[in-house]
Design an enzyme around this catalytic site. Structure first.
Site, PDB file in Angstrom:
ATOM      1  N   SER A 100     -40.296  11.074  88.907  1.00 12.27           N
ATOM      2  CA  SER A 100     -41.025  11.401  90.143  1.00 12.27           C
ATOM      3  C   SER A 100     -40.112  11.323  91.366  1.00 12.27           C
ATOM      4  O   SER A 100     -40.219  12.147  92.289  1.00 12.27           O
ATOM      5  CB  SER A 100     -42.247  10.498  90.320  1.00 12.27           C
TER       6      SER A 100
ATOM      7  N   HIS B 250     -44.246   9.566  81.683  1.00 11.16           N
ATOM      8  CA  HIS B 250     -43.986   8.895  82.979  1.00 11.16           C
ATOM      9  C   HIS B 250     -45.306   8.254  83.443  1.00 11.16           C
ATOM     10  O   HIS B 250     -45.886   7.458  82.721  1.00 11.16           O
ATOM     11  CB  HIS B 250     -43.408   9.946  83.941  1.00 11.16           C
TER      12      HIS B 250
ATOM     13  N   HIS C  84     -38.319   2.335  77.533  1.00 13.56           N
ATOM     14  CA  HIS C  84     -37.874   2.772  78.859  1.00 13.56           C
ATOM     15  C   HIS C  84     -36.511   3.434  78.756  1.00 13.56           C
ATOM     16  O   HIS C  84     -35.694   3.050  77.916  1.00 13.56           O
ATOM     17  CB  HIS C  84     -37.799   1.596  79.834  1.00 13.56           C
TER      18      HIS C  84
ATOM     19  N   ARG D 122     -42.142  -5.584  86.365  1.00 15.64           N
ATOM     20  CA  ARG D 122     -43.426  -5.138  86.932  1.00 15.64           C
ATOM     21  C   ARG D 122     -44.557  -5.457  85.955  1.00 15.64           C
ATOM     22  O   ARG D 122     -45.673  -5.764  86.361  1.00 15.64           O
ATOM     23  CB  ARG D 122     -43.370  -3.623  87.219  1.00 15.64           C
TER      24      ARG D 122
ATOM     25  N   ASP E 190     -46.558   0.239  82.696  1.00 13.78           N
ATOM     26  CA  ASP E 190     -47.875   0.811  82.393  1.00 13.78           C
ATOM     27  C   ASP E 190     -48.650   0.047  81.312  1.00 13.78           C
ATOM     28  O   ASP E 190     -49.825   0.314  81.094  1.00 13.78           O
ATOM     29  CB  ASP E 190     -47.715   2.280  81.983  1.00 13.78           C
TER      30      ASP E 190
HETATM   31  N1  HAX Z   1     -43.102   4.398  70.738  1.00 16.12           N
HETATM   32  C1  HAX Z   1     -42.560   5.081  69.700  1.00 16.12           C
HETATM   33  N2  HAX Z   1     -41.316   5.611  69.723  1.00 16.12           N
HETATM   34  C2  HAX Z   1     -40.596   5.388  70.828  1.00 16.12           C
HETATM   35  C3  HAX Z   1     -41.079   4.661  71.919  1.00 16.12           C
HETATM   36  C4  HAX Z   1     -42.394   4.167  71.853  1.00 16.12           C
HETATM   37  N3  HAX Z   1     -42.945   3.520  72.863  1.00 16.12           N
HETATM   38  N4  HAX Z   1     -40.113   4.612  72.870  1.00 16.12           N
HETATM   39  C5  HAX Z   1     -39.061   5.313  72.393  1.00 16.12           C
HETATM   40  N5  HAX Z   1     -39.359   5.787  71.163  1.00 16.12           N
HETATM   41  C6  HAX Z   1     -38.551   6.669  70.310  1.00 16.12           C
HETATM   42  C7  HAX Z   1     -38.294   7.979  71.060  1.00 16.12           C
HETATM   43  O1  HAX Z   1     -39.414   8.841  70.961  1.00 16.12           O
HETATM   44  C8  HAX Z   1     -37.056   8.480  70.363  1.00 16.12           C
HETATM   45  O2  HAX Z   1     -37.450   9.004  69.117  1.00 16.12           O
HETATM   46  P1  HAX Z   1     -36.741  10.323  68.495  1.00 16.12           P
HETATM   47  O3  HAX Z   1     -35.305   9.974  68.395  1.00 16.12           O
HETATM   48  O4  HAX Z   1     -37.440  10.510  67.205  1.00 16.12           O
HETATM   49  O5  HAX Z   1     -36.993  11.424  69.483  1.00 16.12           O
HETATM   50  C9  HAX Z   1     -36.288   7.183  70.111  1.00 16.12           C
HETATM   51  O6  HAX Z   1     -37.252   6.123  70.124  1.00 16.12           O
HETATM   52  C10 HAX Z   1     -35.205   6.894  71.121  1.00 16.12           C
HETATM   53  O7  HAX Z   1     -35.790   6.916  72.413  1.00 16.12           O
HETATM   54  P2  HAX Z   1     -35.222   5.962  73.588  1.00 16.12           P
HETATM   55  O8  HAX Z   1     -33.811   6.383  73.844  1.00 16.12           O
HETATM   56  O9  HAX Z   1     -35.470   4.544  73.237  1.00 16.12           O
HETATM   57  O10 HAX Z   1     -36.172   6.308  74.791  1.00 16.12           O
HETATM   58  P3  HAX Z   1     -36.037   7.491  75.853  1.00 16.12           P
HETATM   59  O11 HAX Z   1     -35.117   7.060  76.941  1.00 16.12           O
HETATM   60  O12 HAX Z   1     -35.723   8.788  75.198  1.00 16.12           O
HETATM   61  O13 HAX Z   1     -37.528   7.603  76.398  1.00 16.12           O
HETATM   62  C11 HAX Z   1     -39.601   6.762  77.167  1.00 16.12           C
HETATM   63  C12 HAX Z   1     -38.082   6.630  77.238  1.00 16.12           C
HETATM   64  C13 HAX Z   1     -40.220   5.885  78.236  1.00 16.12           C
HETATM   65  C14 HAX Z   1     -39.986   8.217  77.427  1.00 16.12           C
HETATM   66  C15 HAX Z   1     -40.073   6.321  75.756  1.00 16.12           C
HETATM   67  O14 HAX Z   1     -39.754   4.967  75.550  1.00 16.12           O
HETATM   68  C16 HAX Z   1     -41.561   6.549  75.527  1.00 16.12           C
HETATM   69  O15 HAX Z   1     -41.948   7.663  75.127  1.00 16.12           O
HETATM   70  N6  HAX Z   1     -42.439   5.515  75.785  1.00 16.12           N
HETATM   71  C17 HAX Z   1     -43.861   5.658  75.651  1.00 16.12           C
HETATM   72  C18 HAX Z   1     -44.436   6.360  76.888  1.00 16.12           C
HETATM   73  C19 HAX Z   1     -44.378   5.448  78.098  1.00 16.12           C
HETATM   74  O16 HAX Z   1     -44.760   4.294  78.061  1.00 16.12           O
HETATM   75  N7  HAX Z   1     -43.913   6.017  79.220  1.00 16.12           N
HETATM   76  C20 HAX Z   1     -43.856   5.273  80.486  1.00 16.12           C
HETATM   77  C21 HAX Z   1     -42.450   4.810  80.826  1.00 16.12           C
HETATM   78  C22 HAX Z   1     -42.391   4.070  82.127  1.00 16.12           C
HETATM   79  C23 HAX Z   1     -42.695   4.984  83.267  1.00 16.12           C
HETATM   80  O17 HAX Z   1     -42.008   5.913  83.612  1.00 16.12           O
HETATM   81  N8  HAX Z   1     -43.815   4.782  83.860  1.00 16.12           N
HETATM   82  O18 HAX Z   1     -44.272   5.623  84.795  1.00 16.12           O
END
Ligand code: HAX
Length: 436
Positions: A240, A270, A317, A326, A372
């Site tokens: 964002s 996000h 994250h 947070r 979150d």
């Molecule tokens: N559940 C299951 N799998 C997860 C995971 C979770 N909570 N977090 C990461 N992974 C997986 C990824 O999908 C990725 O899998 P693939 O290799 O199969 O694609 C792998 O672990 C490596 O990912 P990463 O490097 O650890 O994480 P990223 O930096 O790519 O992504 C995210 C970060 C926040 C998008 C991710 O952890 C996620 O999808 N979390 C769940 C959604 C969430 O809570 N989002 C909010 C984040 C905070 C925020 O911005 N708030 O606004």
């Protein structure tokens, strides 16, 4: 609000001069190396942006102008309440200084005086079907207020670029002042039969928002002060903030820029994760058939979710590698005020169970909860049960960070953002060249 404006002008001039001379002397200094997987993999970790408002450490978490969340909770003015006022954080992000109680009070009064929302913005909201997602209504409402932009008007008149920061500051103050009214209007329209509540001008920005949502409980007002403070900023590269900055770098005004940022916040990876978390928990309790599940029942639901190729919302994250401060701040609030709440207890149970399971997958870089993971259960406790609204609450807070960042960008004259992209052929040729 002459004091804040002139303090910001003074502070930003110092930074602008320092930055200018650093770039002159050391502009060609190498600060990072980029590997192919970063080019294709979401630019993780590449140092390529300037943002003065906050800095995210993977272990220590977010620091706003050097202050951690526990330090902010201690040092920012509370005006006799138990949680800091977001007005104080905005002041800190713009000036680097912790404001006095009088300065915070003055800023709250200033925002109150600028809070009137134009009628056509209500009309734009009303034109949308009632089941339009609240983030769509919020984003459209922000864009509709662009008619008020002083920057856009001054630019059309031919303002000197040295002065861009001034109308931007005015736009930012006006926009922040109006957001609670717009957001509360959407909440009352969608979930309370359009039974709107007039603002209470004696209240601060967060408490008045709580009041317009329909809750007068002083404890909820404190929650909103805390919530709107801790969600405000997460350095420049989060989606964002980055989207707001990118749009703003074209000299789009604060309204267009914030709408861009809010559209990024609306994604489930996000800001929408806050609605996804509570939806996930409620679905889990429904499927298990109890509001007091055992650890085993939770574990098997988590594993089933992962097996179906879905993520566990609220966990993981892109930068953090520890429990999000947070999340911790909200947990401390809940431990103090709502330790017997069953939904909150489930959030704490998940905190004990999920990291171990995610760690076991061997690929998740951060198995810990993010911001979150906790917010929804607390909001449900105070009667805000309509989870499709949660990301709007996040957005009202995030505006403080991304808009103070926009003021900085204009004051420092940061240029149009325009990174280089490459094609598959380019990558193939590059690899071949390197191997020869
Ligand atoms: N559940 C299951 N799998 C997860 C995971 C979770 N909570 N977090 C990461 N992974 C997986 C990824 O999908 C990725 O899998 P693939 O290799 O199969 O694609 C792998 O672990 C490596 O990912 P990463 O490097 O650890 O994480 P990223 O930096 O790519 O992504 C995210 C970060 C926040 C998008 C991710 O952890 C996620 O999808 N979390 C769940 C959604 C969430 O809570 N989002 C909010 C984040 C905070 C925020 O911005 N708030 O606004």
């Amino acid at each position: 609000m002459k004091e804040l404006k002139s303090l910001f002008q003074q502070k930003s001039k110092i930074v602008a001069n320092e930055l200018k001379s650093m770039l002159k002397e050391s502009g060609d200094l190498k600060v990072d190396e980029v590997v192919l997987k970063q080019v294709v993999g979401g630019m993780r970790g590449i140092k390529s942006m300037f943002s003065e408002t906050s800095h995210l450490d993977p272990i220590e978490g977010i620091k706003f102008r050097g202050y951690s969340i526990p330090q902010l909770r201690e040092k920012l003015p509370k005006l006799n309440h138990t949680e800091p006022l977001p007005e104080g954080l905005f002041w800190l992000m713009l000036t680097g200084e912790i404001p006095t109680e009088e300065q915070v009070k003055g800023l709250a009064d200033e925002w109150e005086s600028r809070a009137k929302v134009p009628q056509h913005t209500y009309d734009v909201i009303e034109a949308m079907p009632i089941d339009t997602h609240p983030m769509t209504q919020f984003s459209a409402a922000i864009t509709s207020m662009q008619t008020e932009s002083i920057f856009a008007r001054k630019y059309a008149e031919g303002i000197n670029k040295q002065d861009f920061w001034d109308p931007t500051f005015e736009d930012v103050m006006n926009l922040i002042a109006k957001l609670p009214g717009v957001a509360a209007y959407i909440y009352r329209r969608v979930y309370h039969n359009n039974d709107q509540i007039a603002p209470d001008t004696s209240l601060d920005w967060a408490a008045n928002f709580a009041h317009m949502l329909g809750n007068k409980d002083p404890e909820f007002q404190n929650l909103m002060r805390l919530y709107l403070t801790i969600h405000a900023d997460h350095e420049g590269g989060n989606a964002s903030a980055h989207a707001t900055h990118l749009v703003g770098s074209t000299l789009s005004d604060a309204y267009y820029s914030l709408a861009g940022g809010m559209n990024a916040l609306a994604g489930p990876l996000h800001g929408l994760a806050n609605q996804e978390v509570i939806k996930f928990i409620l679905e889990m309790l429904d499927e298990i058939g109890t509001d007091e599940p055992t650890d085993e029942q939770i574990s098997s639901f988590i594993k089933k979710t992962l097996d179906s190729g879905r993520v566990i919302p609220g966990y993981g994250h892109a930068v953090l590698r520890k429990p999000d401060p947070r999340f911790v701040a909200q947990k401390l609030f809940a431990e103090k005020h709502l330790q017997n709440d069953k939904l909150v207890k489930v959030v704490w149970q998940l905190y004990e169970i999920v990291p171990g399971i995610l760690e076991g997958l061997g690929k998740v870089k951060n198995p810990w909860p993010n911001v979150d993971a906790h917010s929804g259960a607390i909001l449900v406790h105070y009667g805000i049960k309509e989870y499709t609204y949660y990301t709007v609450l996040f957005g009202v807070s995030r505006a403080l960070g991304v808009l103070s960042n926009l003021c900085w960008s204009r004051a420092l004259g940061l240029p149009l953002e325009r990174p280089k992209s490459v094609t598959l052929d380019w990558i193939k040729n590059y690899i071949a060249d390197q191997q020869n």
